[in-house]
Design an enzyme around this catalytic site. Structure first.
Site, mmCIF file in Angstrom:
data_model
loop_
_atom_site.group_PDB
_atom_site.id
_atom_site.type_symbol
_atom_site.label_atom_id
_atom_site.label_comp_id
_atom_site.label_asym_id
_atom_site.label_seq_id
_atom_site.Cartn_x
_atom_site.Cartn_y
_atom_site.Cartn_z
ATOM 1 N N GLY A 30 31.023 -56.618 77.306
ATOM 2 C CA GLY A 30 32.848 -56.868 78.072
ATOM 3 C C GLY A 30 33.763 -56.356 76.366
ATOM 4 O O GLY A 30 34.658 -57.320 76.417
ATOM 5 N N ALA A 31 33.336 -55.319 75.638
ATOM 6 C CA ALA A 31 34.163 -55.284 74.353
ATOM 7 C C ALA A 31 35.593 -55.004 74.122
ATOM 8 O O ALA A 31 36.383 -55.210 73.063
ATOM 9 C CB ALA A 31 33.139 -54.779 73.406
ATOM 10 N N SER A 32 35.893 -54.262 75.337
ATOM 11 C CA SER A 32 37.080 -53.728 75.375
ATOM 12 C C SER A 32 38.204 -54.774 75.785
ATOM 13 O O SER A 32 39.411 -54.568 76.114
ATOM 14 C CB SER A 32 36.894 -53.047 75.853
ATOM 15 O OG SER A 32 36.351 -51.629 75.930
ATOM 16 N N GLY A 33 37.864 -55.869 75.975
ATOM 17 C CA GLY A 33 39.043 -57.135 77.147
ATOM 18 C C GLY A 33 39.386 -57.698 76.349
ATOM 19 O O GLY A 33 39.043 -57.998 74.913
ATOM 20 N N GLY A 36 36.901 -59.685 74.183
ATOM 21 C CA GLY A 36 36.181 -59.080 73.644
ATOM 22 C C GLY A 36 36.849 -58.726 72.074
ATOM 23 O O GLY A 36 35.681 -58.310 71.589
ATOM 24 N N ARG A 103 41.669 -65.396 84.472
ATOM 25 C CA ARG A 103 42.713 -66.436 85.209
ATOM 26 C C ARG A 103 43.868 -65.620 85.101
ATOM 27 O O ARG A 103 43.809 -65.277 84.091
ATOM 28 C CB ARG A 103 42.010 -67.540 85.288
ATOM 29 C CG ARG A 103 40.751 -68.307 85.588
ATOM 30 C CD ARG A 103 41.166 -69.902 85.696
ATOM 31 N NE ARG A 103 40.945 -70.843 84.650
ATOM 32 C CZ ARG A 103 41.677 -71.621 84.568
ATOM 33 N NH1 ARG A 103 41.898 -72.711 85.536
ATOM 34 N NH2 ARG A 103 41.730 -72.279 83.028
ATOM 35 N N ASP A 172 36.001 -75.625 74.528
ATOM 36 C CA ASP A 172 36.260 -77.566 74.611
ATOM 37 C C ASP A 172 36.547 -78.467 73.120
ATOM 38 O O ASP A 172 36.402 -79.412 73.552
ATOM 39 C CB ASP A 172 35.010 -77.785 76.177
ATOM 40 C CG ASP A 172 35.677 -76.831 77.267
ATOM 41 O OD1 ASP A 172 36.757 -76.718 77.244
ATOM 42 O OD2 ASP A 172 34.774 -77.103 77.728
ATOM 43 N N HIS A 199 32.332 -76.865 82.211
ATOM 44 C CA HIS A 199 33.283 -75.668 81.544
ATOM 45 C C HIS A 199 33.874 -75.672 82.509
ATOM 46 O O HIS A 199 34.755 -74.320 82.761
ATOM 47 C CB HIS A 199 33.104 -74.935 80.737
ATOM 48 C CG HIS A 199 33.354 -73.754 80.536
ATOM 49 N ND1 HIS A 199 34.946 -74.448 79.163
ATOM 50 C CD2 HIS A 199 33.769 -72.568 80.512
ATOM 51 C CE1 HIS A 199 34.919 -73.385 78.441
ATOM 52 N NE2 HIS A 199 35.324 -72.183 79.747
#
Length: 337
Positions: A30-33, A36, A103, A172, A199
């Site tokens: 998920g490195a492009s997010g 990430g 979210r 957290d 979490h």
């Protein structure tokens, strides 16, 4: 312009490594997010990482090319699409998974379940096939369910080791440290608040009574502080007004946990981080508590410690939701085709 002789080094004061065995291959799935990319930047900057393997379903070659120009030792490779997932994972010692959808305002972490459950199950399956002994650090929400999902997928392949699967709840702790420091005028780098449970919302249980240095708050202020820590993610979602959720602070927290894990794997002693893991500490199968980390992952679960009456009630109130989230994750894998 800094000369190379005095170039500043950027590191986390909490996780400086003194080890010489810094040859870890770390994958970011998920490195492009939104998480990430900054997470990969922080990992690229660390001497603990020798090979940074980046995977996503889009844009990974560009992210990898960009990061590869940074003058630090980690070799960067980019892998894009399902066909390249196996290559991204082969030989990895640590896999960090921020993949999934974020979210938006009005959504709970559990609203992400349908999309992210499938993504995490697919990635866990690939880990089982290509790097079955790797440490797996899951950031993808809802963590309360994605860790049971990861565990059940690994069990199906016969490679599950509960000491090597971590739900990254570090944000957290980072938030609790920052908020307590702000209220008390302390240096946040010297504050440590254990956060246990899960979490999401009320499953996030900050143990202010165990804070170092010792701090005290009136009952109303303690309740407000606890509520803010529990809903801090929503605070960011609202502030970003539809443009995403916590990405930069989550990247920092994810990197902090990864560095702690790498330090412990390299033989550094006394490394403690809270994480959501398979647990016998409560009636929940998975529960976050402070963990002593070692060369093989969890060396010792340090448990809940002594709780105040206020904290005992928080734990009791969290159990129902936590058990439901765990069952939801387990049922998802049981019903997978």
């Amino acid at each position: 312009m800094f000369s190379r002789a005095v170039r500043p080094t950027i590191g986390f004061s909490r996780s400086l490594s003194t080890s010489s065995q810094n040859n870890a291959k770390v994958a970011v799935l998920g490195a492009s997010g939104g998480i990430g990319q900054p997470l990969s930047l922080l990992l690229k900057n660390s001497p603990l990482v020798s090979h940074l393997s980046l995977f996503d379903i889009a844009h990974t070659p560009g992210v990898a090319a960009d990061l590869s120009h940074i003058e630090t030792r980690a070799h960067v490779t980019g892998h894009m699409g399902p066909d390249q997932l196996g290559a991204a994972l082969q030989g990895c010692e640590v896999v960090v998974i921020p993949a999934g959808v974020p979210r938006k305002p009005g959504m709970t972490r559990d609203d992400l379940f349908n999309t992210n459950a499938t993504i995490v199950a697919t990635l866990a399956d690939a880990c089982a096939r290509n790097c079955p002994e790797a440490m797996i650090c899951v950031i993808a929400n809802p963590v309360n369910s994605t860790i049971p999902i990861t565990s059940e997928v690994l069990k199906k392949h016969g490679v599950y080791n509960p000491n090597r699967v971590f739900g990254v709840t570090t944000l957290d702790i980072v938030r609790a440290n920052a908020f307590v420091a702000d209220l008390k005028g302390l240096d946040p780098a010297r504050v440590n608040v254990p956060v246990i449970g899960g979490h999401a919302g009320k499953t996030i249980i900050p143990l202010i009574s165990q804070c170092t240095p010792k701090v005290e708050f009136p009952a109303d202020q303690l309740a407000a502080l606890t509520g803010r820590i529990q809903e801090a993610g929503t605070e960011v979602v609202k502030a970003k007004a539809g443009a995403g959720s916590a990405t930069l602070s989550m990247a920092y927290a994810g990197a902090r946990f990864t560095f702690s894990l790498l330090d412990a794997m390299n033989g550094k002693e006394g490394v403690v981080e809270c994480s959501y893991v398979r647990s016998e500490e409560t009636e929940c199968k998975y529960f976050s508590t402070p963990l002593l980390l070692g060369k093989n992952g969890i060396e010792k679960n340090l448990g809940l410690g002594k709780l105040s009456a206020f904290e005992e009630k928080l734990v009791a109130d969290a159990m129902g939701e936590l058990k439901g989230s765990i069952k939801k994750g387990e049922d998802f894998v049981a019903n997978m085709k």
